[in-house]
Design a protein around this motif. Structure first.
Motif, PDB file in Angstrom:
ATOM      1  N   ARG B  23      14.198 -42.131  19.789  1.00 47.61           N
ATOM      2  CA  ARG B  23      13.273 -41.263  20.528  1.00 47.61           C
ATOM      3  C   ARG B  23      13.235 -39.855  19.943  1.00 47.61           C
ATOM      4  NH1 ARG B  23      14.266 -43.779  26.539  1.00 47.61           N
ATOM      5  NH2 ARG B  23      12.639 -45.330  26.357  1.00 47.61           N
ATOM      6  N   ILE B  25      13.578 -39.128  16.723  1.00 48.58           N
ATOM      7  CA  ILE B  25      12.737 -39.182  15.522  1.00 48.58           C
ATOM      8  C   ILE B  25      11.266 -39.365  15.900  1.00 48.58           C
ATOM      9  CG2 ILE B  25      12.215 -40.625  13.486  1.00 48.58           C
ATOM     10  CD1 ILE B  25      15.216 -40.926  13.041  1.00 48.58           C
ATOM     11  N   LEU B  26      11.030 -40.106  16.978  1.00 43.87           N
ATOM     12  CA  LEU B  26       9.654 -40.402  17.385  1.00 43.87           C
ATOM     13  C   LEU B  26       9.099 -39.380  18.377  1.00 43.87           C
ATOM     14  CD1 LEU B  26      10.179 -44.227  17.928  1.00 43.87           C
ATOM     15  CD2 LEU B  26       9.022 -43.155  16.005  1.00 43.87           C
ATOM     16  N   PRO B  28       7.619 -36.484  18.339  1.00 45.25           N
ATOM     17  CA  PRO B  28       6.238 -35.974  18.238  1.00 45.25           C
ATOM     18  C   PRO B  28       5.203 -37.005  18.688  1.00 45.25           C
ATOM     19  CG  PRO B  28       7.481 -35.451  16.251  1.00 45.25           C
ATOM     20  CD  PRO B  28       8.329 -36.389  17.054  1.00 45.25           C
ATOM     21  N   LEU B  29       5.438 -38.288  18.365  1.00 46.31           N
ATOM     22  CA  LEU B  29       4.482 -39.332  18.784  1.00 46.31           C
ATOM     23  C   LEU B  29       4.521 -39.511  20.297  1.00 46.31           C
ATOM     24  CD1 LEU B  29       4.779 -42.300  16.239  1.00 46.31           C
ATOM     25  CD2 LEU B  29       2.988 -40.582  16.416  1.00 46.31           C
ATOM     26  N   ILE B  30       5.730 -39.467  20.859  1.00 50.08           N
ATOM     27  CA  ILE B  30       5.881 -39.635  22.309  1.00 50.08           C
ATOM     28  C   ILE B  30       5.160 -38.492  23.030  1.00 50.08           C
ATOM     29  CG2 ILE B  30       7.567 -39.652  24.212  1.00 50.08           C
ATOM     30  CD1 ILE B  30       9.524 -41.061  22.227  1.00 50.08           C
ATOM     31  N   LEU B  32       2.652 -36.752  21.896  1.00 49.57           N
ATOM     32  CA  LEU B  32       1.205 -36.959  21.749  1.00 49.57           C
ATOM     33  C   LEU B  32       0.688 -37.944  22.775  1.00 49.57           C
ATOM     34  CD1 LEU B  32      -0.036 -37.411  18.078  1.00 49.57           C
ATOM     35  CD2 LEU B  32      -0.750 -35.740  19.762  1.00 49.57           C
ATOM     36  N   GLU B  33       1.422 -39.042  22.921  1.00 44.72           N
ATOM     37  CA  GLU B  33       0.962 -40.079  23.850  1.00 44.72           C
ATOM     38  C   GLU B  33       0.996 -39.568  25.288  1.00 44.72           C
ATOM     39  OE1 GLU B  33       1.227 -44.464  22.954  1.00 44.72           O
ATOM     40  OE2 GLU B  33       2.678 -44.312  24.580  1.00 44.72           O
ATOM     41  N   ILE B  39      -2.525 -41.861  19.163  1.00 42.94           N
ATOM     42  CA  ILE B  39      -1.540 -41.645  18.108  1.00 42.94           C
ATOM     43  C   ILE B  39      -2.037 -42.219  16.783  1.00 42.94           C
ATOM     44  CG2 ILE B  39       0.455 -41.432  19.594  1.00 42.94           C
ATOM     45  CD1 ILE B  39       1.103 -44.327  19.042  1.00 42.94           C
TER      46      ILE B  39
END
Lengths: 168, 46
Positions: B23, B25-26, B28-30, B32-33, B39
């Motif tokens: 989480r 590392i991810l 920025p994607l989380i 965004l969502e 994404i």
């Protein structure tokens, strides 16, 4: 090529897999778990030993049971079965230590040709950048998915790369 | 693949540290969502 691997169990959800490693240290129960990471179709791969109490899982312990290749092949088989049931899933994998991540990397390098028949792999570089896995390069984490998802996953990783660049 | 009852393993994340690392590392994607944005970048050809 089918590598030697252990018989393994799963349940209806096909998100947990269990098998028993057999070697000089005895029989060691192993657990592979796929947990939703909270975004898109991304699942985290967890892997470790089930302790004798059956209540805890230890992903730091070094079993030294002399069957590393067979254990890794069984974990790889679980990825195949998991993604058969969750065809759009992208599996995120990182070792519990640098040496374990290195072991994953060695295993991927050794079987990259066969893996690429069905899957695409991306690696996370030290400089916080995702790229398609290249043989011999050093990566801190991995994404693996069915190769049909390559374009979609790569687009997401490009977004991540751009956002990471902006932050730096 | 052998199916068996593994309900004793349900209801718990067994590898919380690895999940936390994922989480991280991810993140920025989380984020965004959560903002409700796609994404996946728009196709520049469309």
């Amino acid at each position: 090529m089918q590598l030697p691997r252990y018989d393994h169990y799963t349940d209806d959800s096909k998100t947990v897999f269990e098998f028993i490693s057999e070697g000089p240290k005895g029989c060691i129960r192993k657990l592979v778990e796929y947990t939703y990471a909270g975004v898109g179709e991304i699942y985290n791969l967890g892997f470790g030993d089930i302790t004798e109490s059956n209540k805890e899982v230890d992903d730091v312990i070094v079993s030294n049971n002399g069957d590393m290749a067979k254990v890794l092949a069984t974990v790889a088989a679980s990825i195949d079965e998991f993604t058969e049931n969750y065809p759009f899933a992208a599996v995120f994998a990182v070792g519990s230590s640098q040496s374990r991540t290195r072991l994953y990397r060695i295993g991927i390098n050794r079987h990259l040709h066969e893996i690429r028949d069905k899957f695409v792999i991306f690696g996370h570089c030290k400089v916080n950048f995702w790229e398609e896995f290249e043989k011999g390069k050093d990566y801190q984490a991995f994404f693996i998915s069915r190769k049909e998802n390559k374009q979609e996953l790569w687009l997401q990783l490009q977004v991540l790369n751009r956002m990471n660049q902006t932050e730096e | 693949m052998i199916i068996k009852d593994m309900s004793h393993l349900k209801g718990k994340v067994h590898f919380p540290k690895k999940l936390a690392r994922a989480r991280e590392i991810l993140a920025p994607l989380i984020a965004l969502e959560k903002e409700g944005r796609s994404i996946t970048p728009p196709d520049s050809n469309s």
